[in-house]
Design a protein around this motif. Structure first.
Motif, PDB file in Angstrom:
ATOM      1  N   LYS A  41       0.817  -1.201   0.000  1.00  0.00           N
ATOM      2  CA  LYS A  41       0.000   0.000   0.000  1.00  0.00           C
ATOM      3  C   LYS A  41       0.854   1.255   0.000  1.00  0.00           C
ATOM      4  N   ILE A  42       2.215   1.077  -0.009  1.00  0.00           N
ATOM      5  CA  ILE A  42       3.147   2.192  -0.049  1.00  0.00           C
ATOM      6  C   ILE A  42       4.248   1.832  -1.042  1.00  0.00           C
ATOM      7  N   PRO A  43       4.975   2.804  -1.597  1.00  0.00           N
ATOM      8  CA  PRO A  43       6.087   2.484  -2.477  1.00  0.00           C
ATOM      9  C   PRO A  43       7.358   2.164  -1.669  1.00  0.00           C
ATOM     10  N   VAL A  44       8.233   1.346  -2.260  1.00  0.00           N
ATOM     11  CA  VAL A  44       9.505   0.972  -1.633  1.00  0.00           C
ATOM     12  C   VAL A  44      10.621   1.406  -2.577  1.00  0.00           C
ATOM     13  N   ARG A  45      11.571   2.225  -2.038  1.00  0.00           N
ATOM     14  CA  ARG A  45      12.688   2.721  -2.834  1.00  0.00           C
ATOM     15  C   ARG A  45      13.993   2.125  -2.332  1.00  0.00           C
ATOM     16  N   GLY A  46      14.842   1.771  -3.260  1.00  0.00           N
ATOM     17  CA  GLY A  46      16.175   1.265  -2.920  1.00  0.00           C
ATOM     18  C   GLY A  46      16.120  -0.076  -2.222  1.00  0.00           C
ATOM     19  N   LEU A  47      17.208  -0.381  -1.508  1.00  0.00           N
ATOM     20  CA  LEU A  47      17.323  -1.645  -0.789  1.00  0.00           C
ATOM     21  C   LEU A  47      16.806  -1.554   0.632  1.00  0.00           C
ATOM     22  N   ARG A  48      16.445  -0.337   1.071  1.00  0.00           N
ATOM     23  CA  ARG A  48      16.023  -0.194   2.466  1.00  0.00           C
ATOM     24  C   ARG A  48      15.063   1.001   2.546  1.00  0.00           C
ATOM     25  N   PHE A 130       0.522  -3.106   4.234  1.00  0.00           N
ATOM     26  CA  PHE A 130       0.220  -4.313   3.471  1.00  0.00           C
ATOM     27  C   PHE A 130      -1.290  -4.510   3.383  1.00  0.00           C
ATOM     28  N   THR A 131      -1.699  -5.244   2.374  1.00  0.00           N
ATOM     29  CA  THR A 131      -3.075  -5.725   2.248  1.00  0.00           C
ATOM     30  C   THR A 131      -3.045  -7.096   1.574  1.00  0.00           C
ATOM     31  N   GLU A 132      -3.956  -7.953   2.008  1.00  0.00           N
ATOM     32  CA  GLU A 132      -3.971  -9.297   1.430  1.00  0.00           C
ATOM     33  C   GLU A 132      -4.463  -9.294  -0.009  1.00  0.00           C
ATOM     34  N   GLY A 133      -5.245  -8.269  -0.384  1.00  0.00           N
ATOM     35  CA  GLY A 133      -5.708  -8.184  -1.770  1.00  0.00           C
ATOM     36  C   GLY A 133      -6.669  -9.289  -2.142  1.00  0.00           C
ATOM     37  N   LEU A 134      -7.569  -9.648  -1.206  1.00  0.00           N
ATOM     38  CA  LEU A 134      -8.544 -10.690  -1.513  1.00  0.00           C
ATOM     39  C   LEU A 134      -9.498 -10.234  -2.622  1.00  0.00           C
ATOM     40  N   HIS A 135      -9.701  -8.945  -2.715  1.00  0.00           N
ATOM     41  CA  HIS A 135     -10.552  -8.389  -3.763  1.00  0.00           C
ATOM     42  C   HIS A 135      -9.740  -7.365  -4.553  1.00  0.00           C
ATOM     43  N   TYR A 136     -10.080  -7.243  -5.799  1.00  0.00           N
ATOM     44  CA  TYR A 136      -9.370  -6.275  -6.640  1.00  0.00           C
ATOM     45  C   TYR A 136      -9.620  -4.850  -6.147  1.00  0.00           C
ATOM     46  N   ALA A 137     -10.785  -4.633  -5.519  1.00  0.00           N
ATOM     47  CA  ALA A 137     -11.084  -3.290  -5.018  1.00  0.00           C
ATOM     48  C   ALA A 137     -10.138  -2.888  -3.896  1.00  0.00           C
ATOM     49  N   ASP A 138      -9.607  -3.854  -3.120  1.00  0.00           N
ATOM     50  CA  ASP A 138      -8.674  -3.514  -2.044  1.00  0.00           C
ATOM     51  C   ASP A 138      -7.426  -2.857  -2.609  1.00  0.00           C
ATOM     52  N   VAL A 139      -6.886  -3.410  -3.676  1.00  0.00           N
ATOM     53  CA  VAL A 139      -5.673  -2.852  -4.294  1.00  0.00           C
ATOM     54  C   VAL A 139      -5.983  -1.482  -4.889  1.00  0.00           C
ATOM     55  N   GLU A 140      -7.126  -1.353  -5.553  1.00  0.00           N
ATOM     56  CA  GLU A 140      -7.479  -0.064  -6.137  1.00  0.00           C
ATOM     57  C   GLU A 140      -7.703   0.985  -5.057  1.00  0.00           C
ATOM     58  N   THR A 141      -8.314   0.577  -3.941  1.00  0.00           N
ATOM     59  CA  THR A 141      -8.522   1.517  -2.830  1.00  0.00           C
ATOM     60  C   THR A 141      -7.195   1.976  -2.252  1.00  0.00           C
TER      61      THR A 141
END
Length: 574
Positions: A41-48, A130-141
């Protein structure tokens, strides 16, 4: 020996700090998240990538903003390891095919204790990352929430770096939005269309007046035709009654004539028999002859009368035929007028239909304007234990239909209430025009209240919504926190508007108040203005000058008095 004891005590005291989170707590989190596939649910940059865990959620550390993007928002990752350290928890993440790897560091403000008291805030941070993403709407939200948060931060950043307010920044960004530009263009086109519709409305109004004059003329002609038709029907009924009377009289005369003929024949037969049998019947014959002559004369009179009645009946039939023809002609004209009227009013797309619709809208607007002009306030002040109140009766042509109750605002930073309720007046006492005005509000009307003031004034609505439905004898209440960046006493206004079921807004006259800033300094400035301070200083200066002049005159008078005493006064001896 004492030093050894001290060292032992310090080591024992430090054991809970060095021990860290209990093993079973670590194991529960490792079993819950290790080797699981999740969506970011957030972006990750680099190795840390460092995430700051707070009580309100998780905040992304942007110190590595220049590093390349390892994972995007909504990417599916696999958690390959979980480790609890001194003041942070490390999550090792990788792509599903294990080609990319990175670390998520959940940084806490304090050290992790044995019972892991930060578990609740940590769970909140995990839900924000994090989100489990059981539904496609969770990722879009998740993507939509991150974009909105980044947009708010971007607006804050532009506002802080340029010194402009948020509305200016949003407007500047919106100028680059094609949809916003299209909306402005559409607004201009709508304005042009509105002008065209205004011209069309004027043209329709002229056509309406012309049609109204024609319709009025047709109504007058229809009324005249109806009167003529009614007269013809009455005349026809009278002639029909007269014809029936004449027919009855003729039948009666015919019956009498037949009776007379029968009686005459019987008399002739009897007379012939008696003449043959007796010779002294001359007188009887003469009497009978005279009777027959009188009967003949009566018969001739009746025949003449019958002929006269027949002529009158024939004239009545001709007149009845003429009246029937005129009646049919009037009925045909009436049917043609009704057909023309139906054609004018049946088709909604026709000119008459558009005129009717425009007239209805015009009547609704006129009623709303008349209601707005008829409403006024009758104000009075009332002092209570918790402060001063303004009570304003809502009048419609001097008839009380509602009441507004406002706690008078004095100092910024406090909560003030506004109450409003509509009465249930006895509309039987209203005039016809007042009933129409009162009915303009309708059953689905709502009331909306708002504050306004000088730049820097802020009014925050608490708990209740700005719009509330109006019900008779059902009070409405708003709570406002009045404040802002005020440096001196500022005028503020309370605006109340009513919205009827036709969505017509009726704006009531605003109520004016004065609000002063909070704090002791502002109170002193309010009580003692600069003008009064300058006036006081001027009075003190004048008083000092007057006292100094009096003192100098006193010393001069004393010198003169001492000189005279030495020259002219001689002490007496007792």
């Amino acid at each position: 020996m004492m030093k050894l004891k001290t060292v032992c005590v310090l080591m024992l005291a430090a054991l809970p700090v060095l021990a860290g989170v209990r093993k079973e707590i670590e194991t529960s989190y490792i079993q819950r998240y290790k080797n699981r596939a999740m969506f970011l649910k957030i972006p990750v940059r680099g190795l840390r990538q460092t995430l700051h865990v707070t009580g309100s959620g998780v905040g992304v550390d942007n110190s590595n903003i220049a590093d390349p993007l390892a994972f995007k928002v909504g990417d599916q990752i696999r958690i390959t390891g979980v480790a609890f350290e001194d003041d942070y928890i490390r999550f090792n993440v990788s792509s599903i095919d294990l080609n990319r790897e990175s670390q998520l560091i959940f940084k806490f403000a304090t050290r992790l204790d044995e019972n892991f008291s930060q578990s609740r805030t940590f769970d909140t941070a995990l839900a924000g990352a994090f989100t489990e993403g059981l539904h496609y709407a969770d990722v879009e939200t998740a993507r939509e929430k991150f974009i909105k948060d980044q947009y708010d931060q971007l607006i804050e950043q532009f506002s802080s770096t340029t010194g402009a307010d948020k509305e200016f920044v949003i407007k500047a960004i919106s100028e680059k939005n094609p949809e916003y530009v299209a909306a402005r263009r559409e607004a201009a086109e709508s304005k042009a269309r509105l002008q065209e519709m205004t011209k069309e409305t004027d043209r329709l109004s002229n056509d309406r007046r012309r049609l109204e004059s024609q319709l009025q003329q047709l109504r007058i002609e229809t009324g005249q035709n109806k009167e003529t038709l009614q007269q013809l029907r009455e005349e026809q009924q009278r002639l029909s009654n007269q014809r029936g009377n004449l027919e009855r009289q003729i039948a009666q005369l015919q019956r009498r004539n037949r009776d007379y003929e029968l009686q005459t024949n019987e008399l002739l037969k009897k007379m012939g028999v008696k003449t043959a049998e007796a010779g002294d019947l001359g007188k009887q014959v003469e009497a009978l002859s005279s009777g027959i002559e009188s009967l003949r004369s009566d018969r001739q009179g009746l025949s003449q009368k019958l002929q006269q009645l027949g002529k009158e009946l024939e004239q009545l039939n001709k007149k009845n035929e003429l009246l029937s023809a005129e009646l049919k002609q009037a009925q045909a004209l009436n049917e043609r007028l009704n057909s023309d009227f139906k054609n004018l009013t049946s088709n909604r797309d026709s000119l008459a239909g558009r005129y009717t619709e425009t007239r209805n809208r015009k009547e609704i607007l006129e009623r709303a304007i008349l209601l707005d002009q008829s409403l006024s306030w009758e104000k009075r002040w009332e002092r209570r234990e918790d402060g001063d109140y303004l009570l304003a009766d809502l009048l419609m042509n001097q008839r009380k239909i509602g009441i507004l109750e406002v706690k008078v605002p004095e100092t910024a930073g406090r909560i003030y209430t506004v109450g409003f309720s509509m009465h249930s007046p006895d509309i039987v006492e209203f005039s016809e025009e007042e009933r129409k005005l009162y009915a303009t509000l309708g059953s689905g009307a709502v009331a909306m209240a708002a504050w306004s003031g000088a730049p820097g004034f802020e009014a925050t609505l608490l708990k209740t919504p700005g719009e509330q439905s109006i019900a008779p004898r059902s009070p409405m209440q708003w709570e406002w926190l009045l404040g802002g960046n005020l440096s001196s006493r500022q005028p503020i206004s309370l605006h109340l508007q009513l919205i009827n079921s036709e969505e017509q807004k009726i704006f009531l006259d605003p109520l004016e108040f004065t609000l002063r800033p909070s704090g002791f300094q502002a109170w002193v400035q309010d009580k003692f203005s600069l003008v009064s301070f300058a006036g006081g200083a001027l009075l003190v200066t004048l008083a000092g000058l007057v006292g100094l002049g009096f003192f100098k005159r006193s010393r001069t008078s004393a010198g003169y008095a001492s000189t005279g005493r030495e020259d002219y006064v001689v002490p007496k001896k007792l």
